[in-house]
Design a protein around this motif. Structure first.
Motif, PDB file in Angstrom:
ATOM      1  N   ASP A  65       1.626 -11.228  -6.764  1.00  0.00           N
ATOM      2  CA  ASP A  65       0.279 -10.989  -7.276  1.00  0.00           C
ATOM      3  C   ASP A  65       0.214  -9.487  -7.530  1.00  0.00           C
ATOM      4  O   ASP A  65       0.349  -8.683  -6.596  1.00  0.00           O
ATOM      5  N   VAL A  66       0.033  -9.088  -8.789  1.00  0.00           N
ATOM      6  CA  VAL A  66       0.154  -7.671  -9.137  1.00  0.00           C
ATOM      7  C   VAL A  66      -0.891  -6.803  -8.456  1.00  0.00           C
ATOM      8  O   VAL A  66      -0.740  -5.578  -8.401  1.00  0.00           O
ATOM      9  N   THR A  67      -1.954  -7.407  -7.909  1.00  0.00           N
ATOM     10  CA  THR A  67      -2.981  -6.630  -7.221  1.00  0.00           C
ATOM     11  C   THR A  67      -2.737  -6.556  -5.713  1.00  0.00           C
ATOM     12  O   THR A  67      -3.458  -5.850  -5.002  1.00  0.00           O
ATOM     13  N   SER A  68      -1.731  -7.278  -5.219  1.00  0.00           N
ATOM     14  CA  SER A  68      -1.464  -7.316  -3.794  1.00  0.00           C
ATOM     15  C   SER A  68      -0.795  -6.028  -3.317  1.00  0.00           C
ATOM     16  O   SER A  68      -0.036  -5.393  -4.056  1.00  0.00           O
ATOM     17  N   GLU A  69      -1.038  -5.662  -2.059  1.00  0.00           N
ATOM     18  CA  GLU A  69      -0.393  -4.480  -1.490  1.00  0.00           C
ATOM     19  C   GLU A  69       1.109  -4.674  -1.345  1.00  0.00           C
ATOM     20  O   GLU A  69       1.862  -3.704  -1.161  1.00  0.00           O
TER      21      GLU A  69
END
Length: 237
Positions: A48-52
């Motif tokens: 998920d490109v927004t995940s840390e």
């Protein structure tokens, strides 16, 4: 064997591009949020490109491949949001803005630290050429994406890096990003749009509008002054 990473390959243009590269003899590593949709690929990661943890996932993907020659970012979202719901606008900026910069930034730094020739391709949109009133955040983030890789192209020259950039700007293609209940003019199949996008990437085109009909459309768009464009209430997405 050339090696490619495709981010956002669970469906739509991302999956088509990844499959086309495989057919061309590339080793392909793919990523997406829904790993159950990454069937047909041996090398994959849930990202998920927004995940840390997104950057760690890309690093693992590169290690599994044994290197990267081409990095393709297709991950993105798009919504009609005439009410300007802040949750929708934020989600759009999180994925198309923050997530995009993290993925493309990783690729740039990868090629920089490995000191090897590289190619970064992104899927932006014709909405980045002229903003669409019902999709303000989407239009703005797609414009940003095109400007971002233009800036990185300049930076690569300043740093004497051999990195090539491709900006793919599709028109309306029948992918999950579009509302299936709405009619879109000059709709393309995802297979057709995917073939054209892959061809442009392999030819290392700097900018490619998909397809010729939308290239003509955006040419006319570019000639319309802003003061007139803002009054064109029939322009919808």
């Amino acid at each position: 064997m050339k090696k490619a990473i495709v981010i956002g390959a669970t469906s739509g243009l991302g999956r088509e591009i990844a499959l086309n590269l495989q057919r061309e003899g590339w080793a392909v590593g793919v990523a997406g949020r829904r790993v159950e949709l990454l069937d047909g690929f041996d090398v994959y990661e849930r990202i998920d490109v927004t995940s840390e943890y997104a950057l760690e996932g890309v690093e693992r993907l590169a290690e599994k491949l044994g290197g990267v020659d081409l990095f393709v970012n297709v991950a993105g979202v798009g919504f009609q949001n005439p009410t300007l719901d802040p949750k929708v606008e934020k989600h759009t900026f999180d994925v198309n803005g923050y997530g995009f910069m993290r993925m493309v930034g990783w690729a740039y730094n990868y090629f920089k630290r490995t000191n090897q020739p590289g190619h970064i391709a992104v899927i932006s949109s014709i909405a980045g050429t002229k903003p669409l009133g019902t999709a303000a955040a989407y239009s703005a983030t797609k414009r940003m994406q095109s400007h971002y890789i233009t800036a990185l192209s300049q930076l690569a020259r300043m740093e004497h890096l051999n990195i090539h950039f491709t900006d793919i700007r599709p028109g309306f293609a029948a992918t999950d990003i579009l509302n299936p209940n709405k009619h879109y003019p000059m709709m393309m199949s995802k297979e057709y749009a995917g073939r054209l996008a892959t061809r442009a990437i392999l030819k290392k085109k700097r900018v490619a509008i998909i397809d010729w009909k939308f290239a003509i459309l955006t040419l006319f768009w570019s000639l319309i002054p802003r003061c007139i464009w803002e009054r064109l209430t029939f322009v919808k997405n």
